[in-house]
Write a protein that holds these residues in place. Structure first.
Motif, PDB file in Angstrom:
ATOM      1  N   MET A   1      45.450 108.047   5.431  1.00  0.00           N
ATOM      2  CA  MET A   1      44.118 108.518   5.049  1.00  0.00           C
ATOM      3  C   MET A   1      44.173 109.900   4.419  1.00  0.00           C
ATOM      4  O   MET A   1      44.078 110.912   5.108  1.00  0.00           O
ATOM      5  CB  MET A   1      43.234 108.584   6.287  1.00  0.00           C
ATOM      6  CG  MET A   1      42.996 107.234   6.931  1.00  0.00           C
ATOM      7  SD  MET A   1      42.445 107.454   8.608  1.00  0.00           S
ATOM      8  CE  MET A   1      43.884 108.266   9.305  1.00  0.00           C
ATOM      9  N   PRO A   2      44.263 109.961   3.101  1.00  0.00           N
ATOM     10  CA  PRO A   2      44.286 111.249   2.400  1.00  0.00           C
ATOM     11  C   PRO A   2      42.987 111.999   2.687  1.00  0.00           C
ATOM     12  O   PRO A   2      41.934 111.408   2.690  1.00  0.00           O
ATOM     13  CB  PRO A   2      44.377 110.861   0.928  1.00  0.00           C
ATOM     14  CG  PRO A   2      44.077 109.404   0.852  1.00  0.00           C
ATOM     15  CD  PRO A   2      44.219 108.819   2.206  1.00  0.00           C
ATOM     16  N   PRO A   4      39.786 113.910   2.134  1.00  0.00           N
ATOM     17  CA  PRO A   4      38.899 113.841   0.980  1.00  0.00           C
ATOM     18  C   PRO A   4      38.818 115.171   0.219  1.00  0.00           C
ATOM     19  O   PRO A   4      38.899 116.239   0.827  1.00  0.00           O
ATOM     20  CB  PRO A   4      37.538 113.493   1.581  1.00  0.00           C
ATOM     21  CG  PRO A   4      37.721 113.350   3.042  1.00  0.00           C
ATOM     22  CD  PRO A   4      39.122 113.691   3.394  1.00  0.00           C
ATOM     23  N   VAL A   5      38.681 115.048  -1.064  1.00  0.00           N
ATOM     24  CA  VAL A   5      38.521 116.220  -1.923  1.00  0.00           C
ATOM     25  C   VAL A   5      37.037 116.552  -2.027  1.00  0.00           C
ATOM     26  O   VAL A   5      36.245 115.694  -2.380  1.00  0.00           O
ATOM     27  CB  VAL A   5      39.058 115.914  -3.336  1.00  0.00           C
ATOM     28  CG1 VAL A   5      38.854 117.120  -4.240  1.00  0.00           C
ATOM     29  CG2 VAL A   5      40.510 115.501  -3.265  1.00  0.00           C
ATOM     30  N   GLY A  47      41.362 114.321  -8.154  1.00  0.00           N
ATOM     31  CA  GLY A  47      40.812 113.012  -7.806  1.00  0.00           C
ATOM     32  C   GLY A  47      39.498 113.125  -7.066  1.00  0.00           C
ATOM     33  O   GLY A  47      39.214 112.380  -6.140  1.00  0.00           O
ATOM     34  N   TYR A  48      38.683 114.063  -7.514  1.00  0.00           N
ATOM     35  CA  TYR A  48      37.408 114.276  -6.825  1.00  0.00           C
ATOM     36  C   TYR A  48      36.427 113.145  -7.075  1.00  0.00           C
ATOM     37  O   TYR A  48      36.192 112.736  -8.206  1.00  0.00           O
ATOM     38  CB  TYR A  48      36.779 115.594  -7.286  1.00  0.00           C
ATOM     39  CG  TYR A  48      35.369 115.782  -6.800  1.00  0.00           C
ATOM     40  CD1 TYR A  48      35.111 116.046  -5.462  1.00  0.00           C
ATOM     41  CD2 TYR A  48      34.292 115.668  -7.671  1.00  0.00           C
ATOM     42  CE1 TYR A  48      33.812 116.213  -5.014  1.00  0.00           C
ATOM     43  CE2 TYR A  48      32.993 115.835  -7.229  1.00  0.00           C
ATOM     44  CZ  TYR A  48      32.750 116.096  -5.892  1.00  0.00           C
ATOM     45  OH  TYR A  48      31.470 116.252  -5.453  1.00  0.00           O
ATOM     46  N   VAL A  49      35.865 112.647  -5.996  1.00  0.00           N
ATOM     47  CA  VAL A  49      34.743 111.712  -6.060  1.00  0.00           C
ATOM     48  C   VAL A  49      33.695 112.247  -5.093  1.00  0.00           C
ATOM     49  O   VAL A  49      34.014 112.555  -3.947  1.00  0.00           O
ATOM     50  CB  VAL A  49      35.161 110.295  -5.617  1.00  0.00           C
ATOM     51  CG1 VAL A  49      33.959 109.357  -5.616  1.00  0.00           C
ATOM     52  CG2 VAL A  49      36.259 109.753  -6.515  1.00  0.00           C
ATOM     53  N   ASN A  51      31.202 112.932  -2.289  1.00  0.00           N
ATOM     54  CA  ASN A  51      31.001 112.325  -0.982  1.00  0.00           C
ATOM     55  C   ASN A  51      29.626 111.663  -0.939  1.00  0.00           C
ATOM     56  O   ASN A  51      28.599 112.296  -1.207  1.00  0.00           O
ATOM     57  CB  ASN A  51      31.102 113.408   0.088  1.00  0.00           C
ATOM     58  CG  ASN A  51      30.724 112.892   1.452  1.00  0.00           C
ATOM     59  OD1 ASN A  51      29.536 112.782   1.745  1.00  0.00           O
ATOM     60  ND2 ASN A  51      31.711 112.582   2.262  1.00  0.00           N
TER      61      ASN A  51
ATOM     62  N   SER B 121      34.760 108.247  -1.978  1.00  0.00           N
ATOM     63  CA  SER B 121      33.397 108.755  -1.791  1.00  0.00           C
ATOM     64  C   SER B 121      32.981 108.580  -0.335  1.00  0.00           C
ATOM     65  O   SER B 121      31.888 108.949   0.050  1.00  0.00           O
ATOM     66  CB  SER B 121      32.418 108.002  -2.681  1.00  0.00           C
ATOM     67  OG  SER B 121      32.232 106.691  -2.186  1.00  0.00           O
ATOM     68  N   GLY B 146      47.401 104.302   1.258  1.00  0.00           N
ATOM     69  CA  GLY B 146      47.438 104.666   2.661  1.00  0.00           C
ATOM     70  C   GLY B 146      46.085 104.592   3.340  1.00  0.00           C
ATOM     71  O   GLY B 146      45.908 105.043   4.460  1.00  0.00           O
TER      72      GLY B 146
END
Lengths: 344, 344
Positions: A1-2, A4-5, A47-49, A51, B121, B146
């Motif tokens: 689980m990377p 989040p950006v 790789g921003y999406v 939230n 997101s 992952g």
DNA sequence: CTGAAAGCGCTTACAG
DNA sequence: CTGAAAGCGCTTACAG
């Protein structure tokens, strides 16, 4: 689980505030060309999406619409139908950057209906649903809440509901008239869908109208339930002493017609020589049987697509003038009625 | 659109802080019995349902899981299959108070894959997906991220992926052996699914294994694509000069067997007298044809249910020891192989 | 014109 | 033991 950006991370990399980054990303004129490009680059690199929860909370919307499947309709509408509806919703949903949630209308542990929780929790901004049986309170209570709802089908009891529908009555009448006018059928049978569903009622009505206005004397009805098995059962009922006292059968859907096929065959009754038959829906099977089945094409996917568009309208503009739409239907002529289609 | 009821509103009605109301609603011991009851009453009276975005943002999760449907599999897996999967996910999802999102794996306008956006997101906490064609990058990249993912099916190339599957090879072998051992078939045909899908490969392998170990000389394979039409096409290929050089046909799924039925019938080839046939899946059709089709029951709904449970585990506990499960399959004996089932 | 606060609704960690 | 602040991530209305 990377991990989040976040916008903050993007902003930090560029050296601006999150607020500025937010504006940059949506092309606000108050952000300079240079920083806009820098922010876009950083967002891409990281790789921003956005939230969803943060955005939804701020924007006070869910970014999702729900397809609510009435329990009582699972067995009446086919899996084919629901998959067409689902895929019809997909493109408009993507265009509005919204998710599609699927839910049944079961009661929750807390005692309220699932669709109510979905809306009240603002997990979905609106609902698309299909008809349940006509005496089911579900649809009425759904529409009664005043939430953004688009219904698929005909709802004579709910004149104010927004509905996307086809004229089942007219279509059924039309295909019956084809049997009478073009093929000379005089002794007709209708294998109806459940008559506690509007679809069943309307398709039967169209059949009866056509028969009446053509002065047909034999226009019988056997009630089925839209499933293959009930089509077979209807044939067993209809065949008397090995013979069928009809020269035309209008099935309320293809599945029942498909179910009837082997029973007729086993009884040595040929289609269309001995009896001409028609179906309704054209979701796939009707094309593949032998003979292939003349049927009404129900554009379920288009219906659902328009429903989704309409729902997004409703959500954006609030309760507005009824924008129900009735879509045209077309008959697909195949061999089961005695036609010889070009492409065959 | 009724204005949503917030925790603050509930709290105000009782005369406590939102924080206290929150704790009351989840039965925290630090809230007195009396105020807990008062808060519960107020919540009920006002129809309070927690706002999903607020809760999700705070709890740092989405409260949703996604079924991602690979584009390339839409035409290979049936609508029946996906509806079974969807309904299998429903109960575990409800138990975890989570929504079910449906998505295709199309590319978004922004150039990334839909499933990536959903996860990044944080619109869904995890993904359930089915196999695409074996050379499709999709599954690999999905697993490679992952993220919490549970796959439905067999993935020999992805030993570390969490998968819920049935042993297609063993099942296919078993039903083929039934034809050989119990019905004495000697000249066998397998109508395979697409051989660029693992399911197609495995079911063919089981067929070949059974034939080889029984010393069967004729064990041909015709590749289809799991659709009804390709079953019919395979029969047209197989029938030479009006005769079928096989006494047993193992279809890789029921749909293809159904498609074969009318072609065989039109050729005057009787089932099971002239040729014994079997299907695979048992999603519905196999039970309804004449003759009804002996087949392997694939418990798609159970598979999806277990997949969803497993996914929630994965989400809660993070990446942990592979908890893939292989489910047993069972053969349902019907008339198409020559058996005479009790319930018939 | 631009920087940075305020607040969407929720829940938990902290201060008292 | 309990009150109330802080902060999840976002975006817009406000202050300067």
């Amino acid at each position: 689980m990377p991990k989040p950006v976040t916008l903050k991370a993007v902003a930090a990399r560029v050296g601006v505030t999150p607020a500025a980054a937010s504006m940059a990303l949506k092309g606000s004129p108050r952000i300079s060309e240079a920083t806009r490009e820098a922010v876009e680059l950083a967002a891409k690199e990281l790789g921003y999406v956005p939230n969803a929860a943060g955005r939804n909370l701020r924007n006070r919307h869910a970014g999702a619409i729900a397809l609510v499947v009435p329990n009582s309709s699972v067995h009446v509408f086919s899996h084919q139908y629901f998959m067409h509806v689902l895929s019809g919703m997909t493109i408009p949903a993507a265009a509005h950057d919204a998710q599609v949630i699927v839910s049944t209308n079961a009661e929750t542990a807390s005692g309220d209906m699932a669709y109510e929780r979905i809306i009240r929790s603002q997990a979905a901004d609106g609902i698309i649903s299909t008809s349940s049986s006509i005496d089911d309170e579900y649809i009425h209570s759904l529409v009664g809440t005043g939430l953004p709802v688009v219904l698929l089908g005909n709802y004579p009891d709910l004149p104010d509901a927004v509905t996307i529908w086809i004229d089942d009555t007219a279509a059924s009448r039309q295909i019956t008239e084809h049997l009478i006018a073009d093929h000379g059928c005089q002794r007709l049978l209708h294998v109806a869908g459940s008559l506690d569903h509007q679809t069943g009622i309307d398709r039967r009505q169209g059949f009866l109208d056509a028969a009446a206005s053509a002065g047909i004397e034999t226009a019988d009805v056997i009630e089925g339930d839209m499933n293959e098995e009930s089509g077979a059962a209807a044939m067993r009922t209809a065949i008397v002493d090995g013979a069928l006292p009809y020269d035309g059968i209008v099935f309320a859907n293809d599945d029942m017609a498909v179910g009837a096929l082997p029973v007729l065959r086993d009884a040595g009754i040929r289609i269309p020589e001995d009896v001409r038959i028609t179906g309704f829906d054209d979701f796939g099977v009707a094309r593949l049987t032998t003979p292939d089945i003349t049927t009404i094409r129900v554009p379920a996917q288009e219906i659902a697509g328009i429903a989704a568009e309409t729902l997004f309208d409703l959500i954006a503009n609030g309760r507005h003038d009824n924008s129900s739409q009735r879509l045209p239907v077309s008959t697909t002529y195949r061999h089961s009625c005695g036609c010889t289609p070009d492409n065959a």
